[in-house]
Write an enzyme that holds these catalytic residues in place. Sequence first.
Site, PDB file in Angstrom:
ATOM      1  CB  SER A   1     -10.130 -13.021  15.941  1.00 43.95           C
ATOM      2  OG  SER A   1      -9.739 -11.896  16.720  1.00 43.95           O
TER       3      SER A   1
ATOM      4  CG  HIS B   1      -6.629 -14.811  13.929  1.00 44.60           C
ATOM      5  ND1 HIS B   1      -5.819 -15.010  12.830  1.00 44.60           N
ATOM      6  CD2 HIS B   1      -6.666 -13.473  14.115  1.00 44.60           C
ATOM      7  CE1 HIS B   1      -5.398 -13.850  12.371  1.00 44.60           C
ATOM      8  NE2 HIS B   1      -5.885 -12.886  13.142  1.00 44.60           N
TER       9      HIS B   1
ATOM     10  CG  ASP C   1      -6.141 -10.471  15.920  1.00 46.72           C
ATOM     11  OD1 ASP C   1      -5.506 -10.534  14.846  1.00 46.72           O
ATOM     12  OD2 ASP C   1      -7.350 -10.751  16.021  1.00 46.72           O
TER      13      ASP C   1
ATOM     14  CG  MET D   1      -3.285  -5.472  17.790  1.00 45.17           C
ATOM     15  SD  MET D   1      -4.856  -4.644  17.886  1.00 45.17           S
ATOM     16  CE  MET D   1      -5.807  -5.625  16.724  1.00 45.17           C
TER      17      MET D   1
ATOM     18  CG  HIS E   1      -2.579 -11.090  12.511  1.00 46.87           C
ATOM     19  ND1 HIS E   1      -3.796 -10.468  12.279  1.00 46.87           N
ATOM     20  CD2 HIS E   1      -1.669 -10.427  11.746  1.00 46.87           C
ATOM     21  CE1 HIS E   1      -3.624  -9.480  11.418  1.00 46.87           C
ATOM     22  NE2 HIS E   1      -2.342  -9.425  11.088  1.00 46.87           N
TER      23      HIS E   1
ATOM     24  CG  MET F   1      -1.750  -6.685  13.245  1.00 42.78           C
ATOM     25  SD  MET F   1      -3.469  -6.562  13.714  1.00 42.78           S
ATOM     26  CE  MET F   1      -3.607  -7.993  14.769  1.00 42.78           C
TER      27      MET F   1
ATOM     28  CG  MET G   1      -4.699  -7.311   7.211  1.00 44.10           C
ATOM     29  SD  MET G   1      -5.212  -8.428   8.530  1.00 44.10           S
ATOM     30  CE  MET G   1      -6.476  -7.459   9.358  1.00 44.10           C
TER      31      MET G   1
ATOM     32  N   GLY H   1      -6.228  -3.241  13.481  1.00 39.65           N
ATOM     33  CA  GLY H   1      -6.178  -2.459  14.717  1.00 39.65           C
ATOM     34  C   GLY H   1      -7.359  -2.713  15.632  1.00 39.65           C
TER      35      GLY H   1
ATOM     36  N   GLY I   1     -14.570  -5.667  14.753  1.00 43.85           N
ATOM     37  CA  GLY I   1     -15.885  -5.068  14.547  1.00 43.85           C
ATOM     38  C   GLY I   1     -16.011  -4.061  13.421  1.00 43.85           C
TER      39      GLY I   1
ATOM     40  CG  ASP J   1      -7.867 -10.953  10.355  1.00 41.69           C
ATOM     41  OD1 ASP J   1      -8.950 -10.820  10.940  1.00 41.69           O
ATOM     42  OD2 ASP J   1      -6.756 -10.795  10.920  1.00 41.69           O
ATOM     43  N   GLY J   2     -11.067  -9.856   8.887  1.00 38.15           N
ATOM     44  CA  GLY J   2     -11.702  -8.556   9.089  1.00 38.15           C
ATOM     45  C   GLY J   2     -13.105  -8.502   8.525  1.00 38.15           C
TER      46      GLY J   2
ATOM     47  N   GLY K   1     -13.978 -12.612  14.230  1.00 38.42           N
ATOM     48  CA  GLY K   1     -13.905 -12.141  15.614  1.00 38.42           C
ATOM     49  C   GLY K   1     -15.269 -11.774  16.139  1.00 38.42           C
ATOM     50  CB  SER K   2     -16.936  -8.480  16.416  1.00 43.90           C
ATOM     51  OG  SER K   2     -16.948  -8.187  15.054  1.00 43.90           O
TER      52      SER K   2
HETATM   53  C1  DX5 Z   1      -7.998  -6.733  13.103  1.00 43.27           C
HETATM   54  C2  DX5 Z   1      -7.615  -8.129  13.543  1.00 43.27           C
HETATM   55  C3  DX5 Z   1      -8.704  -9.109  13.270  1.00 43.27           C
HETATM   56  C4  DX5 Z   1      -9.972  -8.847  14.024  1.00 43.27           C
HETATM   57  C5  DX5 Z   1     -11.106  -9.573  13.401  1.00 43.27           C
HETATM   58  O1  DX5 Z   1      -6.971  -5.866  13.376  1.00 43.27           O
HETATM   59  O2  DX5 Z   1      -6.448  -8.559  12.889  1.00 43.27           O
HETATM   60  O3  DX5 Z   1      -8.263 -10.448  13.454  1.00 43.27           O
HETATM   61  O4  DX5 Z   1      -9.879  -9.216  15.370  1.00 43.27           O
HETATM   62  O5  DX5 Z   1     -12.262  -9.145  14.025  1.00 43.27           O
HETATM   63  P1  DX5 Z   1     -13.617  -8.902  13.225  1.00 43.27           P
HETATM   64  O6  DX5 Z   1     -14.044 -10.260  12.725  1.00 43.27           O
HETATM   65  O7  DX5 Z   1     -14.507  -8.330  14.259  1.00 43.27           O
HETATM   66  O8  DX5 Z   1     -13.324  -7.953  12.099  1.00 43.27           O
HETATM   67 ZN    ZN Z   2      -5.972 -10.784  12.890  1.00 40.95          ZN
END
Ligand code: DX5
Ligand code: ZN
Length: 213
Positions: free
Chosen positions: A6, A30, A32, A34, A63, A65, A134, A139, A142, A172-173, A193-194
């Site tokens: 991500s 991935h 994201d 939003m 993805h 959201m 999730m 949202g 990190g 995811d997360g 992601g982070s």
């Molecule tokens: C959260 C996203 C995730 C997020 C993952 O709303 O759907 O894909 O970017 O990031 P980390 O790995 O930092 O939780």
């Molecule tokens: Zn995601």
Amino acid sequence: MEVSLSILTIDYTKVKEQLMPLSKELKYLHLDVMDGHFVPNISFGPAFIQSLRKEFSLFFDTHLMMTHPKQYIEAFAKAGSDAITFHIEVEDDPMELIQQIHGYGIKAGVAINPKTDIKKLASILPHVDLVLVMSVQPGFGGQGFMRDSIHRVKYLFEEKKKNNYTYLISIDGGISNQTLPLVSSYVDLAVSGSYVMNAASPMDNLRNLKNIL
Ligand code: DX5
Ligand code: ZN
């Protein structure tokens, strides 16, 4: 198992140069999306995905959201998504969304928030290509991994085996080298992601995850 990276927390002016070396170690990206309504944050839309498509041949794991994904499926499919995942909590009809996504010749996924009853997915499990659990409230990148998610991916793993379903199980997360081992026997795809993108060496952390797989 594969890592789906991500890039939500990337410096968007450096996306090409930062992603290029990592992309050689990856199959999935991935993305994201939003809408500022389904989640209290806004990220990017189809134009950004279309630009990435010109540079990267990775599998684009989009993805959504969004509260109303139906009216945007076409745009995200045409932008180059290989899979589109919507949330079971949205107001649109899930079966109709699955059919709409499949109509573009791409994979259809369903995502589920931490507080939604996992059994709510039962009737659509035979029809989806991917289930995204999730492990944070969606949202923001990190956040900390929610341990309840372990039972949720295990449930999906067992349902898949029992019924010969074909969906990939994704999480995811809050995925890191500490949390991935908790779910690695149940998931096919781990979104991170982070832990990777905000590291001093993203390549080292990506490899740390790949070593767990
Ligand atoms: C959260 C996203 C995730 C997020 C993952 O709303 O759907 O894909 O970017 O990031 P980390 O790995 O930092 O939780
Ligand atoms: Zn995601």
